[in-house]
Motif scaffolding. Sequence first.
Motif, mmCIF file in Angstrom:
data_model
loop_
_atom_site.group_PDB
_atom_site.id
_atom_site.type_symbol
_atom_site.label_atom_id
_atom_site.label_comp_id
_atom_site.label_asym_id
_atom_site.label_seq_id
_atom_site.Cartn_x
_atom_site.Cartn_y
_atom_site.Cartn_z
ATOM 1 N N VAL A 91 25.934 31.344 37.159
ATOM 2 C CA VAL A 91 26.988 32.569 36.696
ATOM 3 C C VAL A 91 28.842 32.058 36.992
ATOM 4 N N LEU A 92 29.253 32.771 35.828
ATOM 5 C CA LEU A 92 30.521 33.254 36.200
ATOM 6 C C LEU A 92 31.231 34.072 36.265
ATOM 7 N N HIS A 93 31.525 35.024 37.114
ATOM 8 C CA HIS A 93 32.260 36.538 36.995
ATOM 9 C C HIS A 93 33.514 36.335 37.570
ATOM 10 N N SER A 94 33.989 37.419 36.839
ATOM 11 C CA SER A 94 35.614 37.803 36.570
ATOM 12 C C SER A 94 35.928 38.777 38.021
ATOM 13 N N ASP A 95 36.532 38.408 38.798
ATOM 14 C CA ASP A 95 36.797 39.583 39.924
ATOM 15 C C ASP A 95 38.672 39.949 39.822
ATOM 16 N N THR A 96 38.972 40.634 39.293
ATOM 17 C CA THR A 96 40.429 40.690 39.056
ATOM 18 C C THR A 96 40.856 41.195 40.553
ATOM 19 N N LYS A 97 40.018 41.518 41.359
ATOM 20 C CA LYS A 97 40.876 42.136 42.553
ATOM 21 C C LYS A 97 40.823 43.794 42.175
ATOM 22 N N LEU A 98 41.589 43.916 40.932
ATOM 23 C CA LEU A 98 41.780 45.520 40.841
ATOM 24 C C LEU A 98 41.336 46.255 39.510
ATOM 25 N N GLU A 99 39.575 45.715 39.799
ATOM 26 C CA GLU A 99 38.577 46.563 39.057
ATOM 27 C C GLU A 99 38.723 47.903 39.943
ATOM 28 N N TRP A 128 29.551 31.609 40.552
ATOM 29 C CA TRP A 128 31.131 31.289 41.074
ATOM 30 C C TRP A 128 31.998 33.078 40.400
ATOM 31 N N VAL A 129 33.011 33.102 41.101
ATOM 32 C CA VAL A 129 34.003 34.329 40.354
ATOM 33 C C VAL A 129 34.925 33.728 40.957
ATOM 34 N N ALA A 130 35.874 33.987 40.092
ATOM 35 C CA ALA A 130 37.194 33.646 39.416
ATOM 36 C C ALA A 130 37.957 34.777 39.598
ATOM 37 N N SER A 131 39.138 34.440 40.677
ATOM 38 C CA SER A 131 39.997 35.619 40.900
ATOM 39 C C SER A 131 41.479 34.794 40.514
ATOM 40 N N PRO A 132 42.652 35.359 40.355
ATOM 41 C CA PRO A 132 44.241 35.440 40.226
ATOM 42 C C PRO A 132 43.828 34.214 41.439
ATOM 43 N N SER A 133 44.843 33.583 41.269
ATOM 44 C CA SER A 133 45.499 32.750 42.507
ATOM 45 C C SER A 133 47.005 33.828 42.487
ATOM 46 N N LEU A 134 47.752 33.493 43.545
ATOM 47 C CA LEU A 134 48.748 34.210 43.514
ATOM 48 C C LEU A 134 49.745 34.606 42.669
ATOM 49 N N SER A 135 49.773 33.321 41.957
ATOM 50 C CA SER A 135 50.802 33.008 41.111
ATOM 51 C C SER A 135 50.584 34.213 39.431
ATOM 52 N N ASN A 136 49.421 34.088 39.659
ATOM 53 C CA ASN A 136 48.772 35.540 38.321
ATOM 54 C C ASN A 136 48.093 36.431 38.908
ATOM 55 N N ASP A 137 48.616 36.389 40.248
ATOM 56 C CA ASP A 137 48.517 38.106 41.236
ATOM 57 C C ASP A 137 49.293 39.698 40.872
ATOM 58 N N TYR A 138 48.569 39.858 39.651
ATOM 59 C CA TYR A 138 49.131 41.100 38.741
ATOM 60 C C TYR A 138 49.660 42.246 40.122
ATOM 61 N N LEU A 139 49.055 42.140 41.398
ATOM 62 C CA LEU A 139 49.918 43.850 41.676
ATOM 63 C C LEU A 139 50.836 43.182 43.162
ATOM 64 N N VAL A 140 50.724 41.782 43.120
ATOM 65 C CA VAL A 140 51.975 40.960 43.889
ATOM 66 C C VAL A 140 52.854 41.329 42.802
ATOM 67 N N SER A 141 53.266 40.227 41.534
ATOM 68 C CA SER A 141 53.789 40.257 40.394
ATOM 69 C C SER A 141 54.723 41.671 39.960
ATOM 70 N N ILE A 142 54.351 43.050 40.068
ATOM 71 C CA ILE A 142 54.343 44.007 39.650
ATOM 72 C C ILE A 142 55.283 44.393 41.070
ATOM 73 N N ILE A 143 54.796 44.871 42.170
ATOM 74 C CA ILE A 143 55.797 44.782 43.507
ATOM 75 C C ILE A 143 56.811 43.868 43.451
ATOM 76 N N GLY A 144 56.494 43.040 43.620
ATOM 77 C CA GLY A 144 57.244 41.657 44.245
ATOM 78 C C GLY A 144 58.889 42.774 42.757
ATOM 79 N N ALA A 164 43.407 33.137 32.823
ATOM 80 C CA ALA A 164 43.914 31.957 33.910
ATOM 81 C C ALA A 164 42.960 31.569 34.614
ATOM 82 N N PRO A 165 41.973 31.833 34.999
ATOM 83 C CA PRO A 165 41.334 32.290 36.574
ATOM 84 C C PRO A 165 40.055 31.725 35.906
ATOM 85 N N LEU A 166 39.157 32.822 34.895
ATOM 86 C CA LEU A 166 38.129 31.867 33.900
ATOM 87 C C LEU A 166 38.399 30.487 33.785
ATOM 88 N N SER A 167 39.392 29.839 33.363
ATOM 89 C CA SER A 167 40.045 28.318 32.366
ATOM 90 C C SER A 167 39.787 28.088 33.502
#
Length: 603
Positions: A91-99, A128-144, A164-167
């Motif tokens: 079972v594959l689940h996506s956790d964007t960290k910003l849901e 299995w839980v897919a979460s973005p790495s720091l390379s694709n961390d949306y909040l970090v990318s905006i603030i950074g 990208a994380p699910l792939s």
Amino acid sequence: MGKAENFNIASEQAVLFVPVKQIDEPSDPSKAPLIDKIRIAIDAIKRELKQGFHPLVSASFGKDSSVTLSLTLQAVAELQAEGFSVPTLHVLHSDTKLENVVVHAYNQSQIKALRSFSDSSGIDIKVWVASPSLSNDYLVSIIGGRTIASVGANSKCSFMMKVAPLSRLINDVLKWIAEKEGTKPKKVRALSLIGTRFDESTARDKKMTDRGESATHAVYLNTANQEYVLSPVANFTTLDVFEYIGLVRSAKISTYSNFDQLVEIYRDLNNGDCMVTAYLANKEASRPPCSARTGCWICTRVSRDESAENMLKAEDGSFAWTKPLNDLRNFIRAHHFNPQTRNWLGRSVNVERGTVTIAPNSYSPYMCMAILKMVLTIQAREFNSAWSEGREPRFVLLTIQQIIAIDVLWGRYGYHRPFEAIRQWIEIMEKGKRYRIPSVEDVPAFTERDVSFRAEAPFGDEHFNGTFSGLRNIEHAAADCESIKVLSDGTYVTDANVGDIFEVDEEGAELFWSFERDNALERITLNDAPAAVVHYFLGLGTVTLFKGGHGEVDRMLRMSNQIHRSGLRDYLHDPKKLMQILGATEAKSTATGRADEEQLALF
């Protein structure tokens, strides 16, 4: 709807399921009785699994994917009862960290329920839980300062946080299966079971039709993962889905969840209306453009987050604690096209002309700092509230690893002095400083026209291509302990740890935080430019570059150091001032927006 007596129990531990009987596929599958649609879906799943497929169910735990998962569990239970050895159900689940934070808590409860069901039913389930790495961390990318928020048709956020994380996760699943079977990932026959339906919308119907999706036969998609797809609920109508959920809630079908929480979530998102009533009245909260059930709390692709606003309207005020997140979302959305919240300096130099583009880029250092302060304030208040109430925090917006990543990005882009993000953490999270989220009621309606200015300016001085202007650690070189790497063009750079992605080592971050943080903030160095923080964390081994990334980091640090030497950092939000400092010819267009100094002071 099928009567209650049409459903039988396979065993006390197994799921309830419809009787095994032969169902001829109707000429118009969408008009078949629900009882037949259920039987057809279960039989289709069983038939494909008997062909040697490994089942992968994509589960957001919304209504469609929940029904798909339930049908798959029924099919697996029947196969096991028939003596067929079913492989692990993934079972594959996506956790964007910003849901949406309420939905995130619901998702976690469903994962817990699914694991408990696996234990009680005897069905081997691996979540299995897919979460973005720091390379694709949306909040970090905006603030950074790496990217801007996605607005309108811009779907970069969806790619970063989900696609990208699910792939990457699917590749991990295939590797796991291959290792268990003693074969290669490319040899694994995986079947993705997804909850797409023709009835959802005209656009979804067309997309499914173009892909050849079917409720009864697996369709091969020539993707990187060599994927087969089956859509068991493809012919279900929305009312069929509601009816199935009703059968589960009335205990006529037993599965991993009683779906009570699912119904409550939809009711909260629709301002108190049940999912069926909201659907029939065409009042169901609008879906975000990424087709997620509710979207992320920070989603700016929509002008208003109706689902979040509906939750805030609850009469008992049970979701009042989510208001700061919605306020911050509204703040970012309102200022997205505000010219004084943008960085106007391009990030690459035209080598032939020796110029840089003056155009709206990511958010400015002021805006990035403002968002960080607000995010940490929201987090600090939630942490303090949790502590006083004796509970766990309901959300965590930024971790130590993410703060370090933001500092590294700020150093890379010349935004702030070294370790400034860490200093803000200390001031807010540890010393109690707080920042307000400015009201957006009186903010002008900024549009793309307000950031339409474009120009070019000369860039780079005699030091731009100097030996230590890029990825060279002058302190390591002075101590004669620098590890050197030679790039393909002959450039010498300081070597650094590399991996598949940009990453901050969790253990290394914790060690730094516990033993080295205060020393790092007080140290006197040869290099006080923003780029120094990049050299520091690379030298410490806490930060890992992506493979082949030395050249890109060298290029960006040259830009960063030039910004520092030229005194541009405090004017990155002001295109005319940038052109003046860089000695550019006055451009014809000066449409740089309407934000005044008082507005800028907010940042």
